[in-house]
Write a protein that holds these residues in place. Structure first.
Motif, PDB file in Angstrom:
ATOM      1  N   HIS A   1       0.868  -1.152   0.315  1.00 28.98           N
ATOM      2  CA  HIS A   1      -0.111   0.098   0.012  1.00 28.98           C
ATOM      3  C   HIS A   1       0.964   1.378  -0.026  1.00 28.98           C
ATOM      4  O   HIS A   1       2.146   1.136   0.585  1.00 28.98           O
ATOM      5  N   TYR A   2       0.303   2.335  -0.500  1.00 33.99           N
ATOM      6  CA  TYR A   2       0.919   3.552  -0.674  1.00 33.99           C
ATOM      7  C   TYR A   2       0.189   4.721  -0.032  1.00 33.99           C
ATOM      8  O   TYR A   2      -1.126   4.631  -0.083  1.00 33.99           O
ATOM      9  N   VAL A   3       0.867   5.877   0.376  1.00 37.75           N
ATOM     10  CA  VAL A   3       0.018   7.139   1.023  1.00 37.75           C
ATOM     11  C   VAL A   3       0.688   8.252   0.164  1.00 37.75           C
ATOM     12  O   VAL A   3       1.950   8.104  -0.011  1.00 37.75           O
ATOM     13  N   ALA A   4       0.080   9.205  -0.326  1.00 37.90           N
ATOM     14  CA  ALA A   4       0.563  10.344  -0.680  1.00 37.90           C
ATOM     15  C   ALA A   4      -0.322  11.396  -0.656  1.00 37.90           C
ATOM     16  O   ALA A   4      -1.651  11.340  -0.348  1.00 37.90           O
ATOM     17  N   LEU A   5       0.048  12.635  -1.197  1.00 36.41           N
ATOM     18  CA  LEU A   5      -0.676  14.052  -0.873  1.00 36.41           C
ATOM     19  C   LEU A   5      -0.836  14.496  -2.368  1.00 36.41           C
ATOM     20  O   LEU A   5       0.055  14.719  -3.050  1.00 36.41           O
ATOM     21  N   THR A   6      -1.965  14.908  -2.781  1.00 36.30           N
ATOM     22  CA  THR A   6      -2.422  15.808  -4.075  1.00 36.30           C
ATOM     23  C   THR A   6      -2.741  17.048  -3.772  1.00 36.30           C
ATOM     24  O   THR A   6      -3.652  17.206  -2.887  1.00 36.30           O
ATOM     25  N   HIS A   7      -2.455  17.987  -4.507  1.00 39.73           N
ATOM     26  CA  HIS A   7      -2.991  19.226  -4.466  1.00 39.73           C
ATOM     27  C   HIS A   7      -3.950  19.611  -5.663  1.00 39.73           C
ATOM     28  O   HIS A   7      -3.560  19.315  -6.808  1.00 39.73           O
ATOM     29  N   ASP A   8      -5.091  19.915  -5.539  1.00 42.28           N
ATOM     30  CA  ASP A   8      -6.334  20.115  -6.337  1.00 42.28           C
ATOM     31  C   ASP A   8      -6.254  21.388  -6.678  1.00 42.28           C
ATOM     32  O   ASP A   8      -6.493  22.426  -5.818  1.00 42.28           O
ATOM     33  N   ARG A   9      -6.383  21.694  -8.016  1.00 43.27           N
ATOM     34  CA  ARG A   9      -6.282  23.370  -8.692  1.00 43.27           C
ATOM     35  C   ARG A   9      -7.524  23.184  -9.762  1.00 43.27           C
ATOM     36  O   ARG A   9      -7.568  22.329 -10.348  1.00 43.27           O
ATOM     37  N   SER A  10      -8.033  24.436  -9.974  1.00 40.77           N
ATOM     38  CA  SER A  10      -8.854  24.611 -11.092  1.00 40.77           C
ATOM     39  C   SER A  10      -7.979  24.664 -12.377  1.00 40.77           C
ATOM     40  O   SER A  10      -6.864  25.053 -12.271  1.00 40.77           O
ATOM     41  N   ARG A  11      -8.541  24.244 -13.139  1.00 41.00           N
ATOM     42  CA  ARG A  11      -7.881  24.066 -14.459  1.00 41.00           C
ATOM     43  C   ARG A  11      -7.528  25.240 -15.275  1.00 41.00           C
ATOM     44  O   ARG A  11      -6.360  25.769 -15.907  1.00 41.00           O
ATOM     45  N   ILE A  12      -8.529  26.260 -15.404  1.00 40.44           N
ATOM     46  CA  ILE A  12      -8.306  27.504 -16.002  1.00 40.44           C
ATOM     47  C   ILE A  12      -7.393  28.480 -15.366  1.00 40.44           C
ATOM     48  O   ILE A  12      -6.450  29.176 -15.731  1.00 40.44           O
ATOM     49  N   PHE A  13      -8.130  29.113 -13.984  1.00 41.31           N
ATOM     50  CA  PHE A  13      -7.038  29.887 -13.237  1.00 41.31           C
ATOM     51  C   PHE A  13      -6.184  29.481 -12.344  1.00 41.31           C
ATOM     52  O   PHE A  13      -5.588  30.249 -11.908  1.00 41.31           O
ATOM     53  N   GLY A  14      -6.190  28.108 -12.058  1.00 40.65           N
ATOM     54  CA  GLY A  14      -5.232  27.576 -11.258  1.00 40.65           C
ATOM     55  C   GLY A  14      -5.460  27.881  -9.656  1.00 40.65           C
ATOM     56  O   GLY A  14      -4.648  27.831  -8.923  1.00 40.65           O
ATOM     57  N   ARG A  15      -6.556  27.940  -9.471  1.00 38.86           N
ATOM     58  CA  ARG A  15      -7.226  28.271  -7.928  1.00 38.86           C
ATOM     59  C   ARG A  15      -7.066  27.147  -7.071  1.00 38.86           C
ATOM     60  O   ARG A  15      -7.485  26.107  -7.695  1.00 38.86           O
ATOM     61  N   HIS A  16      -6.566  27.300  -5.808  1.00 37.99           N
ATOM     62  CA  HIS A  16      -6.637  26.347  -4.895  1.00 37.99           C
ATOM     63  C   HIS A  16      -7.981  25.773  -4.567  1.00 37.99           C
ATOM     64  O   HIS A  16      -8.738  26.472  -4.128  1.00 37.99           O
ATOM     65  N   GLN A  17      -7.925  24.463  -4.896  1.00 40.39           N
ATOM     66  CA  GLN A  17      -9.293  23.983  -4.454  1.00 40.39           C
ATOM     67  C   GLN A  17      -9.042  22.856  -3.283  1.00 40.39           C
ATOM     68  O   GLN A  17     -10.080  22.320  -2.672  1.00 40.39           O
TER      69      GLN A  17
ATOM     70  N   GLU B   1      -5.909  16.206  -1.034  1.00 40.17           N
ATOM     71  CA  GLU B   1      -6.275  15.132  -0.812  1.00 40.17           C
ATOM     72  C   GLU B   1      -5.147  14.091  -0.515  1.00 40.17           C
ATOM     73  O   GLU B   1      -4.208  14.163  -1.091  1.00 40.17           O
ATOM     74  N   LEU B   2      -5.460  13.363   0.887  1.00 37.74           N
ATOM     75  CA  LEU B   2      -4.637  12.406   0.970  1.00 37.74           C
ATOM     76  C   LEU B   2      -5.068  10.996   0.340  1.00 37.74           C
ATOM     77  O   LEU B   2      -6.190  10.537   0.569  1.00 37.74           O
ATOM     78  N   TYR B   3      -4.202  10.358  -0.512  1.00 38.70           N
ATOM     79  CA  TYR B   3      -4.538   9.207  -1.020  1.00 38.70           C
ATOM     80  C   TYR B   3      -3.819   7.753  -0.108  1.00 38.70           C
ATOM     81  O   TYR B   3      -2.865   8.052   0.312  1.00 38.70           O
ATOM     82  N   ALA B   4      -4.597   6.852   0.050  1.00 38.96           N
ATOM     83  CA  ALA B   4      -4.324   5.599   0.497  1.00 38.96           C
ATOM     84  C   ALA B   4      -4.840   4.488  -0.318  1.00 38.96           C
ATOM     85  O   ALA B   4      -5.985   4.516  -0.291  1.00 38.96           O
ATOM     86  N   GLY B   5      -3.745   3.610  -0.675  1.00 37.06           N
ATOM     87  CA  GLY B   5      -4.557   2.417  -1.476  1.00 37.06           C
ATOM     88  C   GLY B   5      -3.123   1.680  -2.039  1.00 37.06           C
ATOM     89  O   GLY B   5      -2.044   1.899  -1.840  1.00 37.06           O
ATOM     90  N   VAL B   6      -3.486   0.730  -2.923  1.00 37.27           N
ATOM     91  CA  VAL B   6      -2.537  -0.163  -3.510  1.00 37.27           C
ATOM     92  C   VAL B   6      -1.929   0.316  -4.914  1.00 37.27           C
ATOM     93  O   VAL B   6      -1.183  -0.224  -5.233  1.00 37.27           O
ATOM     94  N   SER B   7      -2.442   1.615  -5.637  1.00 37.63           N
ATOM     95  CA  SER B   7      -2.059   1.976  -6.566  1.00 37.63           C
ATOM     96  C   SER B   7      -1.063   2.922  -6.365  1.00 37.63           C
ATOM     97  O   SER B   7      -1.169   4.169  -6.093  1.00 37.63           O
TER      98      SER B   7
END
Length: 126
Positions: free
Chosen positions: A51-67, A70-76
């Motif tokens: 299993h793995y854990v990682a952090l992702t940062h979500d941003r809007s596509r057009i203006f790049g605004r912080h959304q 997300e903390l990911y946990a899983g086998v991928s």
């Protein structure tokens, strides 16, 4: 005529903002952390995948605004399928420390926040 043009411009701007907020792009923040060999989780089939854990940062596509983050946990390892926990942190955040136990994974962030994800949420591809 000027009033109609103004309303039309406001409607277009509103549509762009709404579309921007709905189209997200996620980028990984920092490293993907792998569970150590000393900790094993058994899935529904009796297998013991890594299993793995990682952090992702979500941003809007057009203006790049912080959304959000997300903390990911899983086998991928590529964070494709697993359990995601939405985090409402503001500002720059990264994973500082990860602790794996048979009960789950505890993640401490550079912001001082700490999140525990019970194993039942990410074992078995959930």
């Amino acid at each position: 005529m000027l009033c109609t043009t103004g309303y039309f411009a406001v409607l277009i701007l509103l549509a762009v903002v709404v579309i921007d907020a709905s189209l997200l792009q996620s980028e990984r923040v920092g490293n993907v952390h792998q569970q150590p060999a000393s900790v094993r989780y058994t899935d529904d089939y009796g297998l013991h995948p890594t299993h793995y854990v990682a952090l992702t940062h979500d941003r809007s596509r057009i203006f790049g605004r912080h959304q959000g983050y997300e903390l990911y946990a899983g086998v991928s390892k590529d964070l494709f399928y697993g359990h995601f926990v939405h985090l409402d942190f503001v500002g720059a955040v990264a994973i500082k420390f990860v602790s794996w136990t048979k009960e789950g994974v505890r993640v401490r962030f550079t912001s001082g926040h700490e999140v525990f994800v019970p194993a039942r949420y990410f074992v078995g591809g959930r």
